[in-house]
Structure formats: C-alpha cells, structure tokens
Design an enzyme around this catalytic site. Structure first.
Site, short mmCIF file in Angstrom:
data_model
loop_
_atom_site.label_atom_id
_atom_site.label_comp_id
_atom_site.label_asym_id
_atom_site.label_seq_id
_atom_site.Cartn_x
_atom_site.Cartn_y
_atom_site.Cartn_z
N TRP B 316 -32.86 -17.30 -26.01
CA TRP B 316 -34.27 -17.68 -25.84
C TRP B 316 -34.40 -18.79 -24.81
CZ3 TRP B 316 -36.95 -22.25 -26.37
CH2 TRP B 316 -38.34 -22.17 -26.41
N HIS B 317 -33.41 -19.71 -24.82
CA HIS B 317 -33.51 -20.85 -23.92
C HIS B 317 -33.32 -20.46 -22.46
CE1 HIS B 317 -33.41 -23.39 -27.50
NE2 HIS B 317 -33.93 -24.31 -26.74
N GLY B 318 -32.52 -19.47 -22.20
CA GLY B 318 -32.33 -19.12 -20.80
C GLY B 318 -31.52 -17.84 -20.65
#
Lengths: 73, 460
Positions: B316-318
């Site tokens: 989700w973060h990257g």
C-alpha cells in the site's frame, strides 16, 4: 550598537519569559514576547540569517512549554 | 495546494468563514465545492478519477442495500472492490507488476508514463470501507449523493488521511454544526502543532537526510545519524499533516480520528503499530486481519493473517520491493512477538526501558528500506552501517551547521509540548505566540533557500 541592543533584548526576553513562567504571570510573559518582537526587529535591521532568529524563538517556546507543564493539573 | 503553504491557510480561513455564515442546509455543498477546488489545485483532470470512485461506490452501496439475495449483494460488493482495486492496479502498480514479470521472463520493461492521482490510496480505501460496511450491514447506504461525495472528498483528509469510517464522519457532515469556541481552540492548536512538526522539524531534517542518501559511499556514522533523523522526519511529516487535517476539520465543527499517539514511545513493535498511522492499522485490522481469522483461530492462522496484513501494508505504501520488504520486516517482528508472547511492560524501570530500546533498535533499520530508492541502495547503506565509523566525517556529510543543528535539537525537544497540544490540553497563550513565530521563521527560511518539501505521504 544595534548588535548590543539585539543581545540585550534577547536576554531580556528570555529573563522575562522565565520569570513569567516561574511566577505564572501572563503579564511578564507578554512583556517577554514584546521584547522578542523588538529583538526580531533588530536582527532584521542587522540582516542576520533567519536561523539565528529561529533558535531564540525555539528557546522561548521551550520556556513557555515548561510553564505549560508547571500549570498542568 | 499543500497544507504547509500560506495559500492553504488563506483557503481554510475563507472556507471556515463562509461555513459559519451560510445556512446549515447548504453547508455540505460549500464544503464539497471547496474540496473539489482543493483537489483540482493538484490536478484538474485527475479530479475525474475521484468523481468516478464516488459514483461507483455510491451506486454499488445503493445496489447492495436494494438487493434481496446474499449473492446479489456479494456481486455488487465485488464490483465496487474490483473498481477500487483496478484503479489502484492501473495507476499505482501497473509499471511495478509489468517490470517484475518482465524481469522474471528475462526481459526489460519500459515504464509507461502514468500519473498517480494524489491521495489515490487513501480515498479508495475510504470508499472501499464504506462499501464493505454497507455489505456487512454495519451502516445504511447513503442516499444523498452530495453527502456521500463529501464523505470521500472532504478536503482536510482527502490527500493523506486519516482514513475515516462512514459511521463516524457521515453523520457529522450531515449535521453540519458550527464549530464551538472549544473546537476552534483545539483546531487552531492542532494546525499550529502540525505546521511546527512539518516546517520546523521535518523540513529541517530533510536536507541532511537527502545528502546522505544521495552520497556515493557515505560514512557509517552518517548513515546511522541520517536514519535517526529520517525516523523523526517521517514521523513529524506525517503526524504534522494528520494534525493539520484534524485541526482544519475541528475549525469546521468536525472531529477526525487521531492518527498518531507518540509511536516512538512504544515498547513493542505491535505497540508501535497501535500508535503509528492508526487509521490505516484499524482499516487493515477490520477488513483484512479479522476476516482472515485474526487471533481466534489458532496460532498458525494468526501468523498468516499478520503477515498478510503487513505484506499488503508495505505494498500500500509504495509500488516497490523496498516497501514490500519494509512491511514484511515489521510483519516478522510482530509474528516473533506473538510467538514469544512479548507484551508491553507498564511503568518505569530497567525492564520497560530495555523493551523500549530493543523496539527502537528493531524499528530503526526498517526506515532504511522505506527511504532508499532501490534494493541496491539498501544493501550498500546497510553495509556502510557496519563499516568503520568516522563521526566527524559523518557530521560534515550531514551538512548541519552549528545553528541549524542547535535549531533541530531545540525543535525536537518541543515534541512533548506538541503532544500536549495534539491531545487538546490547554497551554499558556505564549506557547501559541512562539509556535506561530517559529512557523513564520521556518517559512522565511524555506523561502530564502531550500524550497518546499512535499509531504512524504502524498506520494501514496
């Protein structure tokens, strides 16, 4: 001359702010704030970098924070 | 329009003023227009994407509520989820996945020029939570398209959270009450605290961190100091954003959930995640961890659910393997804590202090994965950490001059005071005065030299 005034105002602001925090006096604290504004004006006239004004502001914020902790229930 | 620009403060002041003056019935329209304008300032064409997400999830919510059979409800829920996931897959993960598959096949992938809509991961998750809550029967489907659109696009939390639940935010948006005096005081305190965290701490640490991560072969001590500074940079950057969001909402009479609660004081990694980006942790707990079995179906299932949550959280973060490894690193640490039944010790003393120190030591290297550009850089910098240390060379590489270093240290010492402010505690007036002075000076420092640093979480 202006440098000496700036140093004096900075020390006065710190002293008043500390005294205001110690005595829990808003009036003294506001006087300290006014001295800080005068100190900033001197620094502006001296054309000093902004960082040199930020550091005293942070120190005075720390003193106000100390008062906040003292006054906490 | 970034939260840390004077332009945003003018925009916020105008919205708050008009919001107070306009009739309660049409306040939602004012906030929606303001929110779409706010988003269009980032990118007008990409506003269509958010409008698409709103229409899709609102429509599916109504269809789920109107369906008589479980199968039909599931069908509409799946359609909404596929829409949200498809959007993320295209905008965020397409190049990453194509590149990964191309490498596996022994080829190379020329990345497509896909512009990621700002806050895409946040508003799709918020929209998905609404659909899932309607599907589970936790909330009724919202019939008013304007209220629902405002729930997704509400400008304080649109681009980087907190990820709000419909049951908490929608009723407040509908009520459209005027902010009380106490709300206004809390809102102002939160905005000042958030701006201080971002402008004075995060932005002052950023150039030093950037210098070390851009160096070809930095000294081990420089890498260590850069990691410590980055830990504070990312915390103050994101917590600062979240506080400005919370404060802006307070000024409009709306309460958003807290996103951070002094995470670096946690004594376990699981405790850290209960205090860091709390709205995302709660989202993954409710919609991934618990449906996968959580802690109620045996140890094996709990380990699997935990690893799944942290794998997805990393992704989700990257869209990069560094983020996936970052998530897995935290997942492994949490699993070890579950297996060893490690719990936070309360009180003071040697043992809790030791727990805190161990947690800090375990979390610190993970920031290397988060900040590094690629796995090659991670391995190089990790290797440098264990090479010979020359502290003087390290300090000179950081480029923190005497006054700047003193400013940063003095600013970090204010964190307990900022925590008091973010908890809504009363403080003397002079605190606000000096906070405002520091923020104005930080703006002037930014204008004089280094330029603005975007909020780190905007890229997600």
């Amino acid at each position: 001359m202006l440098t000496a005034a700036a140093i004096a105002l900075g020390i006065l602001a710190l002293a008043l702010e500390t005294l205001g925090a110690w005595k829990r006096s808003s009036r003294l604290s506001w006087l300290g704030g006014l001295c800080f504004i005068a100190f900033m004006a001197c620094m502006l006239l001296l054309d000093r970098p902004w960082e040199q004004m930020l550091l005293p502001a942070l120190v005075l914020l720390g003193v106000s924070g100390w008062r906040a902790r003292r006054e906490a229930p | 329009m970034s939260f840390d620009s004077p332009f945003y403060l003018l925009f916020l002041a105008a919205i708050v003023l008009v919001h107070r003056l306009c009739p309660v019935k049409i306040r939602w329209a004012l906030l929606l227009a303001g929110s779409l304008f706010f988003y269009a300032c980032w990118s007008a064409p990409l506003t269509l994407v958010i409008v698409g997400v709103i229409l899709l999830t609102w429509g599916c919510g109504l269809l789920i509520a109107g369906s008589k059979t479980r199968v039909r409800k599931r069908l509409w829920m799946a359609a909404a989820m596929a829409g949200c996931a498809g959007l993320l897959l295209w905008f965020k993960y397409f190049n990453f996945l194509a590149d990964t598959f191309a490498r596996i096949a022994g080829g190379a992938w020329e990345p497509l020029d896909i512009l990621l809509p700002v806050g895409c991961s946040f508003y799709t998750f918020q929209a998905a939570s609404y659909v899932l809550d309607v599907y589970r029967g936790r909330i009724a489907a919202e019939r008013h398209p304007g209220h629902y659109a405002l729930y997704i696009a509400f400008f304080p939390q649109l681009v980087a959270g907190p990820i709000e639940r419909a049951e908490a935010l929608l009723p407040q948006l509908k009520a459209a009450k005027t902010a009380s005096r106490e709300d206004a005081r809390k809102g102002l305190a939160l905005v000042l605290s958030g701006l201080f965290r971002k402008l004075v701490i995060a932005d002052m640490a950023a150039p030093a961190v950037d210098r070390v991560f851009a160096a070809v072969c930095p000294d081990g001590s420089a890498v260590f100091l850069a990691l410590v500074l980055f830990a504070f940079q990312i915390y103050c950057d994101f917590a600062g954003y979240s506080e400005i969001a919370q404060g802006s909402a307070y000024l409009l009479g709306i309460r958003l959930r807290r996103n951070f609660d002094r995470p670096y004081l946690a004594r376990t990694v699981r405790g850290f995640w209960r205090r860091w980006h709390m709205s995302l942790t709660a989202w993954f707990t409710d919609y991934v961890y618990i449906p996968l079995g959580g802690s109620r179906r045996g140890m094996g299932r709990q380990v699997f659910a935990t690893m799944a949550v942290f794998f997805l959280s990393g992704l989700w973060h990257g869209a990069d393997w560094t983020f996936v490894l970052w998530g897995l690193w935290h997942g492994v640490l949490c699993v070890l804590e579950i297996l060893l039944r490690r719990r936070e010790r309360s009180g003071r003393g040697i043992l809790p202090l030791g727990q805190w120190a161990l947690t800090a030591v375990l979390i610190l290297p993970s920031w290397l994965l988060f900040r590094a550009a690629n796995l090659g850089q991670v391995s190089m910098l990790f290797g440098r950490l264990f090479s010979a240390w020359d502290p003087l060379a390290g300090l000179s590489l950081l480029g923190l001059g005497g006054v700047r270093a003193a400013c940063l240290a003095a600013a970090l010492l204010q964190l307990p005071l900022l925590d008091r402010l973010s908890r809504g505690r009363r403080v003397p007036d002079m605190v606000y005065f000096f906070l405002a002075a520091c923020i104005v000076l930080a703006w002037l420092i930014r204008a004089a030299g280094q330029g603005a640093n975007a909020f780190i979480y905007f890229q997600f």
